[in-house]
Design a protein around this motif. Structure first.
Motif, PDB file in Angstrom:
ATOM      1  N   THR A   1       5.414  -5.553  17.538  1.00 14.47           N
ATOM      2  CA  THR A   1       6.042  -5.413  16.221  1.00 14.47           C
ATOM      3  C   THR A   1       5.071  -4.747  15.262  1.00 14.47           C
ATOM      4  O   THR A   1       3.847  -4.890  15.388  1.00 14.47           O
ATOM      5  N   PHE A   2       5.623  -4.021  14.309  1.00 12.53           N
ATOM      6  CA  PHE A   2       4.801  -3.304  13.322  1.00 12.53           C
ATOM      7  C   PHE A   2       5.288  -3.648  11.922  1.00 12.53           C
ATOM      8  O   PHE A   2       6.484  -3.605  11.640  1.00 12.53           O
ATOM      9  N   ALA A   3       4.341  -4.003  11.062  1.00 13.44           N
ATOM     10  CA  ALA A   3       4.656  -4.288   9.665  1.00 13.44           C
ATOM     11  C   ALA A   3       3.436  -3.963   8.817  1.00 13.44           C
ATOM     12  O   ALA A   3       2.360  -3.626   9.332  1.00 13.44           O
ATOM     13  N   LEU A   4       3.595  -4.075   7.502  1.00 10.48           N
ATOM     14  CA  LEU A   4       2.506  -3.814   6.564  1.00 10.48           C
ATOM     15  C   LEU A   4       2.393  -4.987   5.610  1.00 10.48           C
ATOM     16  O   LEU A   4       3.374  -5.675   5.328  1.00 10.48           O
ATOM     17  N   ALA A   5       1.185  -5.220   5.103  1.00  4.00           N
ATOM     18  CA  ALA A   5       0.977  -6.311   4.151  1.00  4.00           C
ATOM     19  C   ALA A   5      -0.204  -5.974   3.250  1.00  4.00           C
ATOM     20  O   ALA A   5      -1.155  -5.312   3.684  1.00  4.00           O
TER      21      ALA A   5
ATOM     22  N   ILE B   1       0.055  -4.804  10.326  1.00  2.12           N
ATOM     23  CA  ILE B   1       0.342  -6.095  10.947  1.00  2.12           C
ATOM     24  C   ILE B   1       0.983  -5.836  12.303  1.00  2.12           C
ATOM     25  O   ILE B   1       2.104  -5.320  12.382  1.00  2.12           O
TER      26      ILE B   1
ATOM     27  N   GLY C   1       2.621  -9.690  14.189  1.00  2.00           N
ATOM     28  CA  GLY C   1       2.492 -10.758  13.202  1.00  2.00           C
ATOM     29  C   GLY C   1       1.078 -11.058  12.747  1.00  2.00           C
ATOM     30  O   GLY C   1       0.870 -11.981  11.958  1.00  2.00           O
TER      31      GLY C   1
ATOM     32  N   GLU D   1      11.596   0.595  13.244  1.00  2.00           N
ATOM     33  CA  GLU D   1      10.778  -0.401  12.554  1.00  2.00           C
ATOM     34  C   GLU D   1       9.532   0.245  11.949  1.00  2.00           C
ATOM     35  O   GLU D   1       9.159  -0.029  10.797  1.00  2.00           O
ATOM     36  N   TYR D   2       8.891   1.108  12.726  1.00  2.00           N
ATOM     37  CA  TYR D   2       7.664   1.785  12.295  1.00  2.00           C
ATOM     38  C   TYR D   2       7.931   2.677  11.081  1.00  2.00           C
ATOM     39  O   TYR D   2       7.235   2.605  10.069  1.00  2.00           O
TER      40      TYR D   2
ATOM     41  N   ALA E   1       8.810   0.680   7.789  1.00  2.00           N
ATOM     42  CA  ALA E   1       7.664   0.043   7.132  1.00  2.00           C
ATOM     43  C   ALA E   1       6.872   1.063   6.323  1.00  2.00           C
ATOM     44  O   ALA E   1       6.530   0.828   5.156  1.00  2.00           O
TER      45      ALA E   1
ATOM     46  N   SER F   1       8.724   2.613   3.244  1.00  2.00           N
ATOM     47  CA  SER F   1       8.815   1.746   2.068  1.00  2.00           C
ATOM     48  C   SER F   1       7.674   2.022   1.090  1.00  2.00           C
ATOM     49  O   SER F   1       7.820   1.816  -0.118  1.00  2.00           O
TER      50      SER F   1
ATOM     51  N   ARG G   1      -2.342 -14.907   6.149  1.00  2.00           N
ATOM     52  CA  ARG G   1      -3.033 -13.751   6.707  1.00  2.00           C
ATOM     53  C   ARG G   1      -4.409 -13.555   6.082  1.00  2.00           C
ATOM     54  O   ARG G   1      -4.933 -12.442   6.060  1.00  2.00           O
TER      55      ARG G   1
END
Length: 340
Positions: free
Chosen positions: A7-11, A35, A38, A142-143, A146, A149, A259
């Motif tokens: 999974t790929f996300a940003l924070a 991220i 997770g 998903e990539y 993220a 955005s 995190r």
């Protein structure tokens, strides 16, 4: 290559700079971290002081260019299709060292592979390769969502300015200078009355000296509330500049609690207790005021800690009287008053 997806996300994340013992300074940097499954990708690099290319203090055009680069809309900046994933927080010069990776498309998927520590144009996977990291295969939808955005304005709007309110002008002046030296804007005021709402919206925190009466603190809070600003409030523990810098940096940290590498700090019964969520280098420093209000500094520990709870003995002389402990790692900072 494994067909399993990550999974790929940003924070939001920060590099906790600060005024260190001996007067050295490290620049405070806010950035967006990657991220993966997770967990911040940076946590896999336990002793690395670095930031991603998605830093909040770069010009908007450069920030946008970095995002589009990670989307593979432009040519790779380094030979072999390599991209900088984490770089030097002070100068961002490749000569200082950077973590790079090959980023490529495979159908609709994005793949990050062949991570390496790189100081020259060409990466040496034999000498500098991170063989335990990746490859990661991310779903394209998903990539792209993220990263896109960030182009919509969701990722780089960090308020890194602090309003300082207190009675001791000399201390406030030194604190403001220290904050500015590490990249945090600071203004000094007696109160927030008659300050236009648009100016108040520029602040991420307001810090009060110990001598500020509660009625004045409440009035300042109401001024920010009327302006519709959700601002962090810092009650200064003592007129010790490095301690106040640490308190303000903690208040400005927007990263999710789960995190952060530093999860807890207590100082009591002759010990300092630190909770670490991932392997990282931690520096513990004790500050105290003597009866003449002079500041004394004592280094307790500086080294890499594994995830878990750790205890350190406190020298009785180092924490005699009014004393405090500051814990720092690359991504966060915590402050605790020493309890008797």
């Amino acid at each position: 290559m494994s067909a399993a997806y990550a999974t790929f996300a940003l924070a939001p994340a920060m590099r906790a700079g600060g005024v260190l013992a001996g007067g050295d300074c490290q620049v405070h940097r806010d950035f967006v971290d990657f991220i993966v499954d997770g967990r911040p990708l940076l946590f896999r690099l336990s002793d690395l002081d670095a930031v991603s290319p998605l830093a909040s203090d770069v010009p908007p055009a450069i920030f946008t260019a970095q995002v589009r680069s990670l989307l593979l809309e432009t040519e790779a900046p380094l030979p072999g299709g390599r991209y900088v994933v984490y770089g030097c927080p002070e100068c961002e010069d490749l000569a200082c060292g950077a973590v790079t990776a090959v980023i490529a498309r495979d159908g609709d998927d994005y793949i990050w592979r062949d991570f390496a520590w790189q100081t020259e144009e060409q990466a040496d996977l034999h000498l500098g390769g991170y063989h335990g990291i990746g490859p990661f295969r991310f779903r394209g939808t998903e990539y792209r969502a993220a990263l896109a955005s960030l182009l919509d304005g969701d990722g780089s709007g960090v308020r890194r300015r602090v309003l300082l309110i207190g009675a001791r002008v000399a201390v406030l002046a030194k604190l403001a200078a220290a904050l500015r030296s590490i990249g945090i804007g600071a203004d000094i005021a007696h109160d927030a009355n008659d300050v236009p709402a648009e100016e108040l919206r520029a602040y991420g925190a307001v810090a009060f000296g110990r001598a500020v009466p509660q009625a004045e603190r409440d009035a300042v809070r109401r001024s920010f509330e009327r302006a519709g600003v959700d601002v962090a409030h810092v009650d200064g523990l003592a007129p010790i500049v490095p301690l106040l810098v640490a308190q303000i940096q903690h208040a400005l940290d927007r990263s999710p609690l789960e995190r952060r590498r530093l999860a807890g700090l207590v100082a009591a019964d002759g010990e300092a207790g630190v909770e670490v969520t991932a392997p990282c280098r931690v520096r513990l420093t004790a500050y105290r005021l003597d009866r003449l209000s002079r500041t004394h500094t004592h280094e307790i520990f500086d080294g890499v800690l594994e995830a878990g709870h750790h205890r350190f003995a406190l020298d009785a002389k180092a924490v005699k009287g009014e004393a405090f402990v500051v814990a720092r790692t690359f991504g966060s900072v915590l402050v605790a008053a020493v309890s008797r």
